[in-house]
Design an enzyme around this catalytic site. Sequence first.
Site, PDB file in Angstrom:
ATOM      1  CB  CYS A  58      -5.315   0.739  -0.668  1.00  0.00           C
ATOM      2  SG  CYS A  58      -4.331   0.989   0.768  1.00  0.00           S
TER       3      CYS A  58
ATOM      4  CG  HIS B   8      -5.399   1.617  -5.761  1.00  0.00           C
ATOM      5  ND1 HIS B   8      -6.382   1.594  -4.469  1.00  0.00           N
ATOM      6  CD2 HIS B   8      -4.253   2.106  -5.493  1.00  0.00           C
ATOM      7  CE1 HIS B   8      -5.422   1.834  -3.921  1.00  0.00           C
ATOM      8  NE2 HIS B   8      -4.078   0.866  -4.168  1.00  0.00           N
TER       9      HIS B   8
ATOM     10  CD  GLU C  64      -5.037   1.703 -11.317  1.00  0.00           C
ATOM     11  OE1 GLU C  64      -6.120   1.863 -11.378  1.00  0.00           O
ATOM     12  OE2 GLU C  64      -4.679   2.527 -10.475  1.00  0.00           O
TER      13      GLU C  64
ATOM     14  CE  LYS D 247      -6.322   5.609  -4.048  1.00  0.00           C
ATOM     15  NZ  LYS D 247      -6.875   5.244  -4.297  1.00  0.00           N
TER      16      LYS D 247
ATOM     17  CG  HIS E 209      -4.087   5.965  -0.682  1.00  0.00           C
ATOM     18  ND1 HIS E 209      -5.081   5.233   0.240  1.00  0.00           N
ATOM     19  CD2 HIS E 209      -3.184   4.710  -1.121  1.00  0.00           C
ATOM     20  CE1 HIS E 209      -5.212   3.560  -0.200  1.00  0.00           C
ATOM     21  NE2 HIS E 209      -3.660   4.054  -1.318  1.00  0.00           N
TER      22      HIS E 209
ATOM     23  CG  PHE F 234       1.263  -2.793   0.807  1.00  0.00           C
ATOM     24  CD1 PHE F 234       1.247  -1.934  -0.590  1.00  0.00           C
ATOM     25  CD2 PHE F 234       1.314  -1.465   2.023  1.00  0.00           C
ATOM     26  CE1 PHE F 234       1.775  -0.336  -0.582  1.00  0.00           C
ATOM     27  CE2 PHE F 234       2.084  -0.302   1.785  1.00  0.00           C
ATOM     28  CZ  PHE F 234       2.349   0.207   0.486  1.00  0.00           C
TER      29      PHE F 234
END
Length: 401
Positions: free
Chosen positions: A162, A293, A304, A323, A328, A388
Site C-alpha cells: 500500500c 494514508h 498515523e 480514501k 483503498h 503491511f
Amino acid sequence: MVRVAVTGLGPVSSIGVGVSAFADSLRSGRSGISRITSFDTSGFPFVKAGEVHGFRPGEHLSRLDPSRWGRSSLFAATAARLAAADGGLDPDRIDAGRAHAVIGTTSGESQVLEALTAQILAEGFAGQDPTLLAQLPANRLAHAVSEELGLAGESLTLATACSASNYAIGYGYDLLVAGEADVVFAGGADAVCRWAHAGFFRLGALTEHACAPFDRDRSGILTGEGGAVLMLETFEHARARGARIYAELLGYGRNCDAHHPVAPHTPSIADCIRLAHRNAGVKPEDVDYICAHGTGTPANDLVEGAAILEVFGPEPPPVSSIKSMIGHTMGAASGFGAIAGVLAIDRGFLPPTVNWEHPDEGLPGLDPVPNVARDATVRVVQNDGFAFGGNNAIVMLGAVA
C-alpha cells in the site's frame, strides 16, 4: 543540483478518469463507492468498493491491444498515457533510453490470478488458459507502460503493497537526480479482487458502507482500484521542451520498522516523516497540507495521527484522506495521494475527508478537513504511504517559485 518536476498527471479512478474529472470530484467530495460488480459477492456481508465503472482502455491507448493485458496493467498503461498527454509530451520525440517506467502494486494481476485459480479448481492445471497465463506476471504492469509509450529505459514493478506508489515515485526521483533519466513515469495500479476483499474482512479491517478516516467511530477500509501515474522530469528537460510544471518533487523518505506483519508503528512513522523532511530540505512548519494514508481503521489512523502530532506538535497542518472517496486502492493509493497533493498546490484547495462526523479525542488538534474542500494557498505537501510489514514511504511536493 538536479531538480525534479511533476509535469503530467494520470488518474484512472472511481471518481473520474483524467485530471479534470478527478480534480472536480476531489473538490466536490464525491464518493466513488458502489456495490461490487467485479466478482460474485454471495456470502460476503460487506459488498461495497471503489470500482472504476465503464473503464474503456481502448479509448486512451494507442499501442496496446487490451485483449492481451490484465486489468491492472491496463490501469497502469492508461494512467501513463493520460499523464503524457496531460504534460504535452510526445514519447516519440524523446530519448527512449532515458525514459523509464516504475509502477507499484499490491496484488499485480489479481483478477487474472483468480480466473486461473477457478480454471484449476474446475479442470486441473491442464485447464489453464495460456492467454491468461501470459497476462499473469506482475512485471507486466510496468512493461505495459513501457510498451504503450515506447520507452526503452528501466521497466520496474515494485510490490511494496500500500506504499508502493510512493516507493515508485522515490525511485523515479533517484533516477532523475542521479542523471540516469530525463523522464520517469511513476505511480501504481491495482484492481478490485475477491482475495483482498476477503482478506481484509477476515482481518476485521473492512467496513460495511462508508470509510470514515479520523472519525471517532471509524470502523475500517473499503477496497478500491485504479491507476495513478505522475510524469516526472528534470527541470532542464521540462523547460527545454516548454512544459508546464505543476510542482516540484522535493524528495522522499523511506524506512521499514519490521515491527509487526500488519500493525503500524508510531515511532517509525514519525522517523519516516523526519527523514522525508530532511531529504526534501523542509521543516515541519513549512508543510501546509498532509495527504494522509488515512485508511479509516481504528489502528492506522490513531498511529498515523499520533506520529504527525509527535513531529508537528499540537497544531499540525490540515490532514485529510482521499480514501474516504475512492476507497483503498492498494498499490495505487499513494499515487492518487501524490496527484491530490499536486492538485492542492496547483489549484489551491485542500481535498476533504468525507463521511466524517465526530472528532477523535485521541487525536487532539487534528484537522481532517471535514466533508467540504477548503480553499488554501499550498506551498508544501507531505504525502503519506504505509504498508503491511512496516514499509513506510513519504514523498514531499512543493510549489515552484
